[in-house]
Scaffold this motif. Structure first.
Motif, PDB file in Angstrom:
ATOM      1  N   LYS A  32      27.350   9.495  79.139  1.00  8.41           N
ATOM      2  CA  LYS A  32      26.395   9.608  80.224  1.00  8.41           C
ATOM      3  C   LYS A  32      24.990   9.284  79.745  1.00  8.41           C
ATOM      4  N   SER A  33      24.213   8.670  80.654  1.00  5.73           N
ATOM      5  CA  SER A  33      22.819   8.376  80.342  1.00  5.73           C
ATOM      6  C   SER A  33      22.018   9.670  80.351  1.00  5.73           C
ATOM      7  N   HIS A  34      21.313   9.926  79.266  1.00  4.74           N
ATOM      8  CA  HIS A  34      20.472  11.115  79.217  1.00  4.74           C
ATOM      9  C   HIS A  34      19.335  10.897  78.220  1.00  4.74           C
ATOM     10  N   ILE A  35      18.326  11.714  78.317  1.00  3.69           N
ATOM     11  CA  ILE A  35      17.182  11.622  77.420  1.00  3.69           C
ATOM     12  C   ILE A  35      17.541  12.304  76.109  1.00  3.69           C
ATOM     13  N   LEU A  36      17.391  11.578  75.010  1.00  4.43           N
ATOM     14  CA  LEU A  36      17.708  12.123  73.696  1.00  4.43           C
ATOM     15  C   LEU A  36      16.582  13.049  73.254  1.00  4.43           C
ATOM     16  N   SER A  37      16.907  14.287  72.967  1.00  2.99           N
ATOM     17  CA  SER A  37      15.893  15.246  72.520  1.00  2.99           C
ATOM     18  C   SER A  37      15.494  14.970  71.077  1.00  2.99           C
ATOM     19  N   PHE A  38      14.401  15.597  70.649  1.00  2.00           N
ATOM     20  CA  PHE A  38      13.939  15.421  69.276  1.00  2.00           C
ATOM     21  C   PHE A  38      14.999  15.915  68.297  1.00  2.00           C
ATOM     22  N   ARG A  39      15.612  17.055  68.597  1.00  2.00           N
ATOM     23  CA  ARG A  39      16.627  17.609  67.694  1.00  2.00           C
ATOM     24  C   ARG A  39      17.840  16.688  67.608  1.00  2.00           C
ATOM     25  N   GLU A  40      18.266  16.161  68.768  1.00  2.00           N
ATOM     26  CA  GLU A  40      19.421  15.267  68.776  1.00  2.00           C
ATOM     27  C   GLU A  40      19.111  13.961  68.038  1.00  2.00           C
ATOM     28  N   SER A  41      17.907  13.425  68.239  1.00  2.00           N
ATOM     29  CA  SER A  41      17.534  12.184  67.554  1.00  2.00           C
ATOM     30  C   SER A  41      17.433  12.417  66.048  1.00  2.00           C
ATOM     31  N   LEU A  42      16.950  13.583  65.645  1.00  2.37           N
ATOM     32  CA  LEU A  42      16.861  13.920  64.225  1.00  2.37           C
ATOM     33  C   LEU A  42      18.265  14.018  63.619  1.00  2.37           C
ATOM     34  N   TYR A  43      19.182  14.608  64.374  1.00  6.92           N
ATOM     35  CA  TYR A  43      20.573  14.750  63.916  1.00  6.92           C
ATOM     36  C   TYR A  43      21.222  13.380  63.716  1.00  6.92           C
ATOM     37  N   TRP A  44      21.097  12.498  64.723  1.00  3.53           N
ATOM     38  CA  TRP A  44      21.731  11.183  64.635  1.00  3.53           C
ATOM     39  C   TRP A  44      21.058  10.306  63.587  1.00  3.53           C
ATOM     40  N   THR A  45      19.757  10.466  63.400  1.00  2.00           N
ATOM     41  CA  THR A  45      19.075   9.730  62.343  1.00  2.00           C
ATOM     42  C   THR A  45      19.635  10.134  60.990  1.00  2.00           C
ATOM     43  N   ALA A  46      19.844  11.436  60.799  1.00  3.09           N
ATOM     44  CA  ALA A  46      20.414  11.940  59.550  1.00  3.09           C
ATOM     45  C   ALA A  46      21.845  11.419  59.362  1.00  3.09           C
ATOM     46  N   VAL A  47      22.609  11.340  60.443  1.00  4.72           N
ATOM     47  CA  VAL A  47      23.993  10.845  60.367  1.00  4.72           C
ATOM     48  C   VAL A  47      24.016   9.395  59.898  1.00  4.72           C
ATOM     49  N   TRP A  48      23.189   8.539  60.518  1.00  5.78           N
ATOM     50  CA  TRP A  48      23.187   7.118  60.161  1.00  5.78           C
ATOM     51  C   TRP A  48      22.654   6.896  58.744  1.00  5.78           C
ATOM     52  N   ILE A  49      21.659   7.658  58.354  1.00  2.67           N
ATOM     53  CA  ILE A  49      21.160   7.544  56.981  1.00  2.67           C
ATOM     54  C   ILE A  49      22.238   7.999  56.002  1.00  2.67           C
ATOM     55  N   GLY A  50      22.952   9.068  56.369  1.00  3.66           N
ATOM     56  CA  GLY A  50      24.039   9.562  55.527  1.00  3.66           C
ATOM     57  C   GLY A  50      25.135   8.525  55.340  1.00  3.66           C
TER      58      GLY A  50
END
Length: 359
Positions: A32-50
């Motif tokens: 679903k289309s939704h606004i990515l929160s700061f916490r969620e964006s931080l989590y996914w950024t960490a996942v991709w860097i990992g």
């Protein structure tokens, strides 16, 4: 450069993994289309860097498997072909493999850091596009997903074409180096002279005018759709125009980011891997940067210095046959970025006023 069966298999496995991650991202975690929160964006950024770091470890221990290097002669030929800054003279096969893989993994992670850092400047332009076309924040993720998919295809063409050109016409590196110095100097000049945030002319931009000439454009809000069919006619939406603009901007940014990574390694596979992992992390990084971009006002200046450095490095290597080790290059790049990040934290900018509209 010819493609060997071992390289094709390794490359195919890599592309299948990327396809799997993209399907997982869109089809499972982000239906679903939704606004990515700061916490969620931080989590996914960490996942991709990992994931990118895990790939670094794979290259660190099994990098020779990419080109199926199993003998000292094969390693020497690969070093000569891609100009790796290492010397394996007098070493045993296990020692040579260890040094080769260590250098290859450093080339990958250095290229990744360069590309990921330059993505920040790309993000600023994407934000400007979204704001100019008044795209609803909840549609950002959808547009960025398809934008990243297109960017992967374009980078594949760009990187391997550039790799072939460099292989046959090494003098083109002079052009790449001079281009990087010019772009870096221009970016630095704009940092000190451009004070107001510019916006894209949504009616007279060349891409908009081109699409208007050859396609029917829906004038009303069509939600998340890129095109609609009405009364038997196909219309493209404003969201589709935004997607095309992002693809065009990525091609423009590839003109500096891809040569910048080629300053670190001549191996097109490593350039491609570092580019793709940086691109895959761009979407989550976008939402992270969007939330904290006012805290890193000197980062753009740091990117300017980074481009000038890699451009000069590329030219001096050709003229004076002066080669920095990959470790030294990695340290200098991290030092440049770290200095300007710290400078930004010590002297933060003012919080920008205003917000995006809604499409």
């Amino acid at each position: 450069m010819g493609f060997h069966s071992h390289e094709i298999i390794a490359f195919a496995v890599f592309l299948l993994f990327i396809a799997f991650m993209l399907v997982l991202d869109l089809g499972v975690f982000n239906k679903k289309s939704h606004i990515l929160s700061f916490r969620e964006s931080l989590y996914w950024t960490a996942v991709w860097i990992g994931i990118s770091v895990v790939f670094y470890l794979l290259i660190r221990f099994f990098g020779n498997e990419l080109h199926n290097l199993t003998t000292l002669d094969q390693i020497r030929e690969n070093i000569r072909l891609f100009r790796h800054p290492i010397n394996i003279t007098g070493l045993s096969l296990p020692e040579a493999l260890r040094i080769y893989n260590h250098n290859l993994s450093l080339e990958y992670i250095t290229g990744y850091v360069i590309e990921y850092s330059l993505s920040v400047d790309n993000i600023f332009v994407i934000i400007m596009i979204f704001v100019s076309f008044q795209v609803r924040p909840k549609y950002y993720k959808r547009v960025l997903f398809w934008g990243i998919l297109g960017a992967i295809v374009m980078r594949f063409i760009f990187i391997f074409a550039a790799g072939a050109l460099i292989r046959h016409f090494e003098w083109i590196l002079y052009f790449f180096g001079a281009l990087l110095v010019f772009i870096g100097a221009k970016m630095g000049y704009e940092f000190f002279t451009v004070r107001e945030e510019s916006r894209i002319d949504t009616h007279h931009h060349p891409v908009v005018r081109f699409l208007s000439r050859y396609f029917l454009i829906a004038r009303e809000d069509k939600g998340h759709r890129f095109w609609v069919r009405e009364n038997g006619k196909l219309y493209i939406t404003a969201l589709f125009i935004v997607l095309v603009l992002i693809e065009v901007m990525d091609v423009i940014f590839a003109v500096d980011s891809v040569p910048a990574v080629f300053s670190v390694t001549r191996d097109p596979y490593i350039v491609f891997f570092s580019n793709i992992f940086a691109i895959l992390g761009l979407r989550s990084l976008f939402f992270l940067v969007q939330n904290v971009m006012n805290r890193f006002r000197f980062l753009k200046l740091g990117l300017a210095f980074l481009l000038v450095y890699v451009g000069i490095k590329m030219i001096t290597q050709l003229i004076f046959d002066l080669h920095f080790s990959t470790q030294v290059s990695f340290g200098i790049i991290i030092g440049i970025l770290g200095f300007f990040i710290v400078l930004s934290l010590l002297f933060p900018g003012k919080k920008p006023a205003g917000s995006s509209g809604s499409l």
